[in-house]
Write a protein that holds these residues in place. Structure first.
Motif, mmCIF file in Angstrom:
data_model
loop_
_atom_site.group_PDB
_atom_site.id
_atom_site.type_symbol
_atom_site.label_atom_id
_atom_site.label_comp_id
_atom_site.label_asym_id
_atom_site.label_seq_id
_atom_site.Cartn_x
_atom_site.Cartn_y
_atom_site.Cartn_z
ATOM 1 N N ARG A 72 0.844 -1.221 -0.103
ATOM 2 C CA ARG A 72 0.074 0.005 -0.098
ATOM 3 C C ARG A 72 0.752 1.265 -0.132
ATOM 4 O O ARG A 72 0.402 2.172 -0.510
ATOM 5 C CB ARG A 72 -0.823 0.098 1.106
ATOM 6 N N ALA A 73 2.113 1.223 0.477
ATOM 7 C CA ALA A 73 2.940 2.504 0.530
ATOM 8 C C ALA A 73 4.516 2.093 -0.095
ATOM 9 O O ALA A 73 5.154 2.745 0.515
ATOM 10 C CB ALA A 73 3.081 2.957 1.990
ATOM 11 N N VAL A 74 4.378 1.107 -0.818
ATOM 12 C CA VAL A 74 5.692 0.619 -1.469
ATOM 13 C C VAL A 74 6.509 1.737 -2.265
ATOM 14 O O VAL A 74 7.691 1.869 -2.271
ATOM 15 C CB VAL A 74 5.262 -0.554 -2.580
ATOM 16 N N GLY A 75 5.791 2.685 -2.767
ATOM 17 C CA GLY A 75 6.324 3.882 -3.441
ATOM 18 C C GLY A 75 6.937 4.949 -2.432
ATOM 19 O O GLY A 75 8.007 5.548 -3.068
ATOM 20 N N SER A 76 6.809 4.748 -1.051
ATOM 21 C CA SER A 76 7.757 5.587 -0.440
ATOM 22 C C SER A 76 8.991 4.933 0.068
ATOM 23 O O SER A 76 9.765 5.369 0.588
ATOM 24 C CB SER A 76 6.893 5.760 0.928
ATOM 25 N N LYS A 77 9.027 3.416 -0.442
ATOM 26 C CA LYS A 77 10.204 2.724 -0.172
ATOM 27 C C LYS A 77 11.195 2.479 -1.264
ATOM 28 O O LYS A 77 12.380 2.520 -1.327
ATOM 29 C CB LYS A 77 9.897 1.489 0.719
ATOM 30 N N GLN A 80 10.424 3.524 -9.026
ATOM 31 C CA GLN A 80 9.671 2.833 -10.309
ATOM 32 C C GLN A 80 10.703 1.754 -10.559
ATOM 33 O O GLN A 80 10.187 0.669 -10.796
ATOM 34 C CB GLN A 80 9.356 3.555 -11.130
ATOM 35 N N GLU A 81 12.025 2.384 -10.803
ATOM 36 C CA GLU A 81 13.077 1.574 -11.311
ATOM 37 C C GLU A 81 13.355 0.374 -10.520
ATOM 38 O O GLU A 81 13.620 -0.773 -10.783
ATOM 39 C CB GLU A 81 14.349 2.281 -11.616
ATOM 40 N N GLU A 82 13.290 0.482 -9.158
ATOM 41 C CA GLU A 82 13.710 -0.340 -8.101
ATOM 42 C C GLU A 82 12.503 -1.490 -8.026
ATOM 43 O O GLU A 82 12.565 -2.820 -8.132
ATOM 44 C CB GLU A 82 13.713 0.139 -6.555
ATOM 45 N N ILE A 83 11.225 -0.951 -8.079
ATOM 46 C CA ILE A 83 10.132 -1.781 -8.144
ATOM 47 C C ILE A 83 10.209 -2.850 -9.256
ATOM 48 O O ILE A 83 9.825 -3.881 -9.460
ATOM 49 C CB ILE A 83 8.854 -1.142 -8.225
ATOM 50 N N GLU A 84 10.543 -1.988 -10.603
ATOM 51 C CA GLU A 84 10.624 -3.037 -11.741
ATOM 52 C C GLU A 84 11.531 -4.005 -11.534
ATOM 53 O O GLU A 84 11.560 -4.941 -12.310
ATOM 54 C CB GLU A 84 10.907 -2.160 -12.833
ATOM 55 N N ALA A 108 5.079 -1.380 -12.173
ATOM 56 C CA ALA A 108 6.062 -0.614 -11.533
ATOM 57 C C ALA A 108 5.617 0.735 -11.141
ATOM 58 O O ALA A 108 5.738 1.300 -10.183
ATOM 59 C CB ALA A 108 7.355 -0.951 -12.043
ATOM 60 N N GLU A 109 5.096 1.338 -12.265
ATOM 61 C CA GLU A 109 4.635 2.882 -12.240
ATOM 62 C C GLU A 109 3.529 3.134 -11.259
ATOM 63 O O GLU A 109 3.550 3.770 -10.369
ATOM 64 C CB GLU A 109 4.508 3.327 -13.595
ATOM 65 N N TRP A 110 2.638 2.255 -11.262
ATOM 66 C CA TRP A 110 1.573 2.225 -10.635
ATOM 67 C C TRP A 110 1.713 2.032 -9.070
ATOM 68 O O TRP A 110 1.436 2.764 -8.225
ATOM 69 C CB TRP A 110 0.542 1.400 -11.386
ATOM 70 N N LEU A 111 2.669 0.986 -8.842
ATOM 71 C CA LEU A 111 2.725 0.813 -7.651
ATOM 72 C C LEU A 111 4.013 1.916 -6.855
ATOM 73 O O LEU A 111 3.654 2.221 -5.699
ATOM 74 C CB LEU A 111 3.614 -0.422 -7.241
ATOM 75 N N ALA A 112 4.593 2.609 -7.961
ATOM 76 C CA ALA A 112 5.568 3.485 -7.109
ATOM 77 C C ALA A 112 4.702 4.838 -6.456
ATOM 78 O O ALA A 112 5.057 5.464 -5.648
ATOM 79 C CB ALA A 112 6.556 4.107 -8.196
ATOM 80 N N ALA A 113 3.618 5.114 -7.407
ATOM 81 C CA ALA A 113 2.561 6.028 -6.989
ATOM 82 C C ALA A 113 1.972 5.901 -5.573
ATOM 83 O O ALA A 113 1.423 6.796 -5.031
ATOM 84 C CB ALA A 113 1.644 6.340 -7.998
#
Length: 115
Positions: A72-77, A80-84, A108-113
């Motif tokens: 739910r807050a993965v983008g604060s950690k 986008q590149e790291e998530i990808e 990744a872009e969606w989660l980074a937000a």
């Protein structure tokens, strides 16, 4: 003691089954779902659909986690590149490559937000 061991084995089997476990290499390849919205690029709405098809088994329908971590807050950690990179390479018990290409980028872009 035997009941605990059996429960642990069954639980582990369910976790591994829910998170994938390698494809059947003898199966015919299937065409990926069209998630481009008809315009040639993956949209945010489609990123949610891709997540629902590929990720909810471990990360939950509402991103709250389960077998996998809370997103739910993965983008604060992570960026986008790291998530990808995590989607591509995997992390912990998550195998890499569950989603690929433009779909992985869109998710990744969606989660980074999510901050």
């Amino acid at each position: 003691m035997k009941k605990k061991l059996l429960a642990m084995l069954v639980g582990t089997s369910l976790v591994l089954a829910a998170c994938g476990g390698g494809g059947d290499e003898t199966a015919e390849p299937t065409e990926p779902a069209d998630t481009t919205g008809g315009a040639g690029e993956t949209t945010t709405a489609n990123a949610e659909e891709i997540y629902q098809q590929s990720c909810i088994g471990c990360h939950g329908q509402d991103l709250s986690g389960g077998v996998g971590p809370d997103l739910r807050a993965v983008g604060s950690k992570y960026s986008q590149e790291e998530i990808e990179g995590i989607i591509d390479q995997g992390k912990g018990i998550m195998q890499g490559g569950i989603i690929k290409g433009e779909e992985a980028t869109a998710v990744a872009e969606w989660l980074a937000a999510k901050k």
